[in-house]
Design an enzyme around this catalytic site. Structure first.
Site, PDB file in Angstrom:
ATOM      1  N   ARG A 190      72.241  43.482  11.583  1.00 49.08           N
ATOM      2  CA  ARG A 190      72.830  44.383  11.087  1.00 49.08           C
ATOM      3  C   ARG A 190      73.193  44.149   9.611  1.00 49.08           C
ATOM      4  O   ARG A 190      72.928  42.910   9.233  1.00 49.08           O
ATOM      5  CB  ARG A 190      74.650  44.502  11.747  1.00 49.08           C
ATOM      6  CG  ARG A 190      74.617  45.276  13.111  1.00 49.08           C
ATOM      7  CD  ARG A 190      74.164  46.463  12.974  1.00 49.08           C
ATOM      8  NE  ARG A 190      74.355  47.110  14.450  1.00 49.08           N
ATOM      9  CZ  ARG A 190      75.472  47.479  15.052  1.00 49.08           C
ATOM     10  NH1 ARG A 190      76.616  47.342  14.514  1.00 49.08           N
ATOM     11  NH2 ARG A 190      75.300  48.025  16.246  1.00 49.08           N
ATOM     12  N   THR A 214      57.164  30.781  18.847  1.00 51.01           N
ATOM     13  CA  THR A 214      58.018  29.607  18.546  1.00 51.01           C
ATOM     14  C   THR A 214      57.049  28.583  18.357  1.00 51.01           C
ATOM     15  O   THR A 214      56.110  28.503  18.708  1.00 51.01           O
ATOM     16  CB  THR A 214      59.181  29.477  19.578  1.00 51.01           C
ATOM     17  OG1 THR A 214      59.939  28.386  19.128  1.00 51.01           O
ATOM     18  CG2 THR A 214      58.550  29.040  20.833  1.00 51.01           C
ATOM     19  N   HIS A 218      63.264  20.704  20.579  1.00 50.20           N
ATOM     20  CA  HIS A 218      62.696  21.752  21.351  1.00 50.20           C
ATOM     21  C   HIS A 218      63.159  21.928  22.600  1.00 50.20           C
ATOM     22  O   HIS A 218      62.715  21.128  23.499  1.00 50.20           O
ATOM     23  CB  HIS A 218      61.387  22.179  20.913  1.00 50.20           C
ATOM     24  CG  HIS A 218      60.906  23.586  20.982  1.00 50.20           C
ATOM     25  ND1 HIS A 218      60.814  24.221  19.929  1.00 50.20           N
ATOM     26  CD2 HIS A 218      60.722  24.436  22.222  1.00 50.20           C
ATOM     27  CE1 HIS A 218      60.385  25.593  20.263  1.00 50.20           C
ATOM     28  NE2 HIS A 218      60.468  25.615  21.525  1.00 50.20           N
ATOM     29  N   ASP A 219      64.150  22.927  23.002  1.00 53.05           N
ATOM     30  CA  ASP A 219      64.651  23.124  24.514  1.00 53.05           C
ATOM     31  C   ASP A 219      65.474  21.904  25.022  1.00 53.05           C
ATOM     32  O   ASP A 219      65.561  21.936  26.056  1.00 53.05           O
ATOM     33  CB  ASP A 219      63.433  23.413  25.233  1.00 53.05           C
ATOM     34  CG  ASP A 219      62.722  24.837  25.193  1.00 53.05           C
ATOM     35  OD1 ASP A 219      61.715  25.176  25.563  1.00 53.05           O
ATOM     36  OD2 ASP A 219      63.409  25.781  24.400  1.00 53.05           O
ATOM     37  N   ARG A 267      61.004  30.454   8.600  1.00 48.84           N
ATOM     38  CA  ARG A 267      59.574  30.953   8.675  1.00 48.84           C
ATOM     39  C   ARG A 267      59.420  31.920   7.644  1.00 48.84           C
ATOM     40  O   ARG A 267      60.124  32.859   7.313  1.00 48.84           O
ATOM     41  CB  ARG A 267      59.762  31.541  10.329  1.00 48.84           C
ATOM     42  CG  ARG A 267      59.812  30.584  11.328  1.00 48.84           C
ATOM     43  CD  ARG A 267      59.751  30.990  12.733  1.00 48.84           C
ATOM     44  NE  ARG A 267      59.861  30.142  13.776  1.00 48.84           N
ATOM     45  CZ  ARG A 267      59.036  29.252  13.974  1.00 48.84           C
ATOM     46  NH1 ARG A 267      57.672  29.306  13.591  1.00 48.84           N
ATOM     47  NH2 ARG A 267      59.194  28.296  15.004  1.00 48.84           N
ATOM     48  N   HIS A 273      64.708  26.389  10.138  1.00 44.94           N
ATOM     49  CA  HIS A 273      63.544  26.590  10.130  1.00 44.94           C
ATOM     50  C   HIS A 273      63.089  27.704   9.532  1.00 44.94           C
ATOM     51  O   HIS A 273      62.844  28.999  10.207  1.00 44.94           O
ATOM     52  CB  HIS A 273      62.891  26.652  11.602  1.00 44.94           C
ATOM     53  CG  HIS A 273      61.279  26.311  11.544  1.00 44.94           C
ATOM     54  ND1 HIS A 273      60.722  25.780  12.544  1.00 44.94           N
ATOM     55  CD2 HIS A 273      60.351  26.852  10.994  1.00 44.94           C
ATOM     56  CE1 HIS A 273      59.479  25.881  12.386  1.00 44.94           C
ATOM     57  NE2 HIS A 273      59.120  26.744  11.145  1.00 44.94           N
ATOM     58  N   GLY A 276      68.868  23.880  18.947  1.00 42.04           N
ATOM     59  CA  GLY A 276      69.426  25.287  18.325  1.00 42.04           C
ATOM     60  C   GLY A 276      69.475  26.090  19.304  1.00 42.04           C
ATOM     61  O   GLY A 276      70.833  26.713  19.774  1.00 42.04           O
ATOM     62  N   HIS A 277      68.462  26.545  19.954  1.00 40.00           N
ATOM     63  CA  HIS A 277      68.472  27.757  21.005  1.00 40.00           C
ATOM     64  C   HIS A 277      69.551  27.517  22.078  1.00 40.00           C
ATOM     65  O   HIS A 277      70.533  28.453  22.215  1.00 40.00           O
ATOM     66  CB  HIS A 277      67.093  28.073  21.658  1.00 40.00           C
ATOM     67  CG  HIS A 277      66.975  29.402  22.298  1.00 40.00           C
ATOM     68  ND1 HIS A 277      66.796  30.577  21.781  1.00 40.00           N
ATOM     69  CD2 HIS A 277      67.497  29.605  23.553  1.00 40.00           C
ATOM     70  CE1 HIS A 277      66.866  31.397  22.725  1.00 40.00           C
ATOM     71  NE2 HIS A 277      67.255  30.917  23.819  1.00 40.00           N
ATOM     72  N   GLU A 306      62.598  22.691   8.372  1.00 41.24           N
ATOM     73  CA  GLU A 306      61.558  22.592   9.189  1.00 41.24           C
ATOM     74  C   GLU A 306      60.582  23.686   8.611  1.00 41.24           C
ATOM     75  O   GLU A 306      61.117  24.675   7.961  1.00 41.24           O
ATOM     76  CB  GLU A 306      61.779  22.885  10.430  1.00 41.24           C
ATOM     77  CG  GLU A 306      62.737  21.774  11.279  1.00 41.24           C
ATOM     78  CD  GLU A 306      62.739  22.087  12.561  1.00 41.24           C
ATOM     79  OE1 GLU A 306      62.961  23.052  13.160  1.00 41.24           O
ATOM     80  OE2 GLU A 306      63.162  21.007  13.406  1.00 41.24           O
ATOM     81  N   ASN A 328      70.634  23.054  14.818  1.00 41.81           N
ATOM     82  CA  ASN A 328      69.358  24.228  14.226  1.00 41.81           C
ATOM     83  C   ASN A 328      70.248  25.539  14.396  1.00 41.81           C
ATOM     84  O   ASN A 328      70.529  26.042  15.309  1.00 41.81           O
ATOM     85  CB  ASN A 328      68.300  24.195  15.158  1.00 41.81           C
ATOM     86  CG  ASN A 328      67.217  25.162  14.532  1.00 41.81           C
ATOM     87  OD1 ASN A 328      67.743  26.229  14.101  1.00 41.81           O
ATOM     88  ND2 ASN A 328      65.985  24.495  14.423  1.00 41.81           N
TER      89      ASN A 328
HETATM   90  C1  DXP Z   1      60.229  23.154  15.283  1.00 39.27           C
HETATM   91  C2  DXP Z   1      60.895  23.455  16.560  1.00 39.27           C
HETATM   92  O1  DXP Z   1      60.835  23.140  17.699  1.00 39.27           O
HETATM   93  C3  DXP Z   1      62.213  24.492  15.922  1.00 39.27           C
HETATM   94  O2  DXP Z   1      62.794  23.604  15.338  1.00 39.27           O
HETATM   95  C4  DXP Z   1      61.876  25.612  15.693  1.00 39.27           C
HETATM   96  O3  DXP Z   1      62.672  25.852  14.567  1.00 39.27           O
HETATM   97  C5  DXP Z   1      62.040  26.587  16.696  1.00 39.27           C
HETATM   98  O4  DXP Z   1      61.944  27.753  16.031  1.00 39.27           O
HETATM   99  P1  DXP Z   1      62.526  29.217  16.442  1.00 39.27           P
HETATM  100  O5  DXP Z   1      64.073  28.847  16.267  1.00 39.27           O
HETATM  101  O6  DXP Z   1      61.791  30.186  15.699  1.00 39.27           O
HETATM  102  O7  DXP Z   1      62.015  29.284  17.818  1.00 39.27           O
HETATM  103  N1  LIG Z   2      63.365  20.834  16.177  1.00 41.37           N
HETATM  104  C1  LIG Z   2      63.877  21.275  17.207  1.00 41.37           C
HETATM  105  C2  LIG Z   2      64.901  22.244  16.563  1.00 41.37           C
HETATM  106  O1  LIG Z   2      65.526  22.277  15.510  1.00 41.37           O
HETATM  107  C3  LIG Z   2      65.624  23.262  17.465  1.00 41.37           C
HETATM  108  O2  LIG Z   2      64.969  23.623  18.684  1.00 41.37           O
HETATM  109  P1  LIG Z   2      65.578  24.501  19.802  1.00 41.37           P
HETATM  110  O3  LIG Z   2      66.540  23.798  20.361  1.00 41.37           O
HETATM  111  O4  LIG Z   2      66.048  25.692  19.214  1.00 41.37           O
HETATM  112  O5  LIG Z   2      64.524  24.688  20.890  1.00 41.37           O
END
Ligand code: DXP
Ligand SMILES: NCC(=O)COP(=O)(O)O
Length: 250
Positions: A22, A109, A200-201, A49, A47, A223-224, A79, A11
């Protein structure tokens, strides 16, 4: 019988988040995608938004074109909330997968999934439209085994188990119980004829244990934590690290 390996979908929301601070166009979202795919990731997730805090419409279009042109075997997963802006992207770009997420427009989120039967009737026509366009539909769901038959009945192909609760339970007295909920939810989904994604996480620290305990996960979207790791290790090494975590669960 050997089970298909769990696909890693990176992600890129947080690359876009930094880019947007920037007017320089760096870090590049398409370059991040190319480096992760080149290192072996099987897909890309975004995602977009409605408030465009990170992924913007041009990112989605550029990634769709990049994957079609240079990575035809990679999957593109978009998403979003189908009652907000997600369906515009589905109709225009026809990604491999659309993941329906019940987020409000200003949500910090994602923090919950759909519920059944409450959401069934309003979701059904949008799921049918996606499938008629050849787009697989995954529904973002809490690990509630009792909801999985309803997700199948409304026409979903997959559910994505919302894994924040698992991540938060790690190291607590509830860890085993919580992980059991995910395993039961996945088995209930599969028994209903759904395939199972998760996200997610998730991180390098918790991914392998999750996949060992929860059977048959087809895709993890991360992603994060992935991008945080990439700031230290780089995209390629981070991709290899997450692929190793997936392989270690087999
Ligand atoms: C659906 C989900 O849990 C994540 O894929 C979402 O994309 C997180 O969004 P943020 O990166 O905006 O926190
Ligand atoms: N669907 C979860 C995603 O795409 C990424 O979630 P995260 O790893 O950023 O919490």
């Amino acid at each position: 019988m050997s089970h298909p390996t769990t696909a890693l979908s990176v992600n890129l929301n947080k690359v876009a988040l930094v880019r947007n601070t920037r007017h320089l166009g760096i870090p590049s979202v398409p370059l991040a995608a190319a480096m992760c795919l080149d290192a072996g990731a099987q897909g890309i997730t975004v995602h977009p938004r409605p408030d465009e805090r990170h992924i913007r419409p041009h990112d989605v279009r550029e990634l769709s074109e990049l994957l079609r042109r240079d990575w035809p075997d990679a999957e593109f997963n978009i998403e979003g909330n189908p009652f907000h802006n997600l369906m515009e992207f589905v109709r225009e770009l026809r990604p491999h997968q659309a993941t329906f997420v019940p987020d409000s427009e200003d949500q910090f989120t994602s923090d919950h999934g759909w519920t059944f039967p409450d959401d069934a009737e309003r979701l059904r026509p949008l799921i049918e439209e996606c499938k008629a366009l050849g787009v697989r539909v995954s529904l973002f769901m809490d690990p509630a085994a009792e909801m999985m038959a309803g997700a199948k009945a409304v026409g979903a192909d997959r559910v994505e188990l919302y894994t924040e609760g698992y991540a938060a339970s790690r190291g607590t007295s509830r860890a085993g119980t919580v992980l059991g909920l995910y395993s039961q939810a996945a088995q209930a989904a599969q028994a209903a004829g759904l395939e199972v994604n998760a996200g997610h996480d998730l991180s390098r620290d918790n991914l392998t244990d999750f996949l060992r305990a929860v059977p048959g996960v087809r895709e993890v979207s991360i992603g994060h934590a992935f991008i945080a790791d990439a700031l230290e290790l780089g995209y390629a090494a981070t991709t290899r690290e997450y692929l190793r975590c997936i392989e270690d669960a087999r």
